[in-house]
Write an enzyme that holds these catalytic residues in place. Structure first.
Site, PDB file in Angstrom:
ATOM      1  N   LYS A  13      -6.611  -6.864  11.921  1.00  0.00           N
ATOM      2  CA  LYS A  13      -6.588  -8.206  11.354  1.00  0.00           C
ATOM      3  C   LYS A  13      -5.644  -9.224  11.653  1.00  0.00           C
ATOM      4  O   LYS A  13      -6.177 -10.179  11.934  1.00  0.00           O
ATOM      5  CB  LYS A  13      -7.329  -7.924   9.683  1.00  0.00           C
ATOM      6  N   ARG A  88     -10.183  -8.648  -2.209  1.00  0.00           N
ATOM      7  CA  ARG A  88     -10.405  -6.855  -2.378  1.00  0.00           C
ATOM      8  C   ARG A  88     -11.029  -6.167  -3.008  1.00  0.00           C
ATOM      9  O   ARG A  88     -11.223  -4.971  -3.081  1.00  0.00           O
ATOM     10  CB  ARG A  88      -8.984  -5.791  -3.086  1.00  0.00           C
ATOM     11  N   ARG A 127       3.000   3.853  17.269  1.00  0.00           N
ATOM     12  CA  ARG A 127       3.621   2.435  16.604  1.00  0.00           C
ATOM     13  C   ARG A 127       4.042   2.661  16.330  1.00  0.00           C
ATOM     14  O   ARG A 127       6.055   2.165  16.551  1.00  0.00           O
ATOM     15  CB  ARG A 127       2.997   1.637  15.486  1.00  0.00           C
ATOM     16  N   ARG A 139       8.765  -0.227  10.310  1.00  0.00           N
ATOM     17  CA  ARG A 139       7.702  -0.845   8.831  1.00  0.00           C
ATOM     18  C   ARG A 139       7.877   0.262   8.480  1.00  0.00           C
ATOM     19  O   ARG A 139       6.931   0.730   8.389  1.00  0.00           O
ATOM     20  CB  ARG A 139       6.318  -2.361   9.238  1.00  0.00           C
ATOM     21  N   ARG A 150      -2.412   3.343   1.899  1.00  0.00           N
ATOM     22  CA  ARG A 150      -3.047   2.073   1.288  1.00  0.00           C
ATOM     23  C   ARG A 150      -4.181   2.081   2.346  1.00  0.00           C
ATOM     24  O   ARG A 150      -5.185   1.658   2.246  1.00  0.00           O
ATOM     25  CB  ARG A 150      -2.257   1.605   2.292  1.00  0.00           C
TER      26      ARG A 150
END
Length: 197
Positions: A13, A88, A127, A139, A150
């Site tokens: 996104k 959400r 990644r 990250r 998540r």
């Protein structure tokens, strides 16, 4: 052009939002960024949000919608915006619709990124490994245990948002696992068709 990008973390996104910003000259509205900005600016909503966060609680839908409300009044959002990560939940979607309706506005299109979870987890792990190999900090969201949490939170809270917008005839599902340029092309087709409606 007022858009919502729906999909789990890691679905692409953010990448597509950047392309939409460049193409249409509209801002990407991230509720996290807006929340921090409202708190830093000391707006009324920002002060309320700060008090809630200081108490260690989650910011209510009312406060989040208030922050979106303030933000879309800014000059750069007059032509439209891209909402990423909001709404959400169905109550947030309802509150957003009501707030926009009071301004004589509406969401033009909701683009839902459909993904294969196993491939998505693999993509995030890759990644993280590439980042580590470059000697860069990974990250926090790319750590497998954080990412999986998540993903579960997304499934628990946000799965009902797609059907909410499908009922309104503005949900468009796309293959989030397709190559980036292919995803961009598909979004362009959807937006062109939405503009003609």
């Amino acid at each position: 052009m007022r858009l919502i990008l729906l999909g789990p973390p890691g679905a692409g996104k953010g990448t597509q939002a950047q392309r939409l910003i460049e193409r249409y000259g509209i801002p990407q509205l991230s509720t996290g960024d807006m929340l921090r900005a409202a708190v830093a600016a000391g707006t009324d909503v920002g002060k309320r949000a700060q008090a809630v966060m200081d108490a260690g609680e989650l910011v209510s839908d009312e406060i989040v919608v208030g922050i979106v409300d303030e933000r879309i009044e800014e000059p750069d959002a007059k032509k439209g915006f891209v909402l990423d990560g909001f709404p959400r939940t169905v109550p947030q979607a309802d509150a957003l619709e009501k707030m926009l309706s009071e301004k004589g506005l509406k969401v033009d299109a909701v683009i839902e990124f459909q993904v294969d979870e196993k491939v998505l987890v693999g993509r995030i792990e890759k990644r993280a490994a590439e980042t580590a190999a470059k000697g860069l900090p990974i990250r926090k969201d790319d750590k497998p245990e954080v990412f999986l949490r998540r993903l579960e939170e997304f499934k628990a809270a946000t799965t009902a948002v797609g059907p909410y917008y499908r009922e309104r005839g503005i949900l468009h599902s796309i293959d989030g696992m397709a190559p980036i340029d292919e995803v961009t092309r598909r979004i362009e087709e959807i937006l062109t068709a939405a503009a003609l409606d």
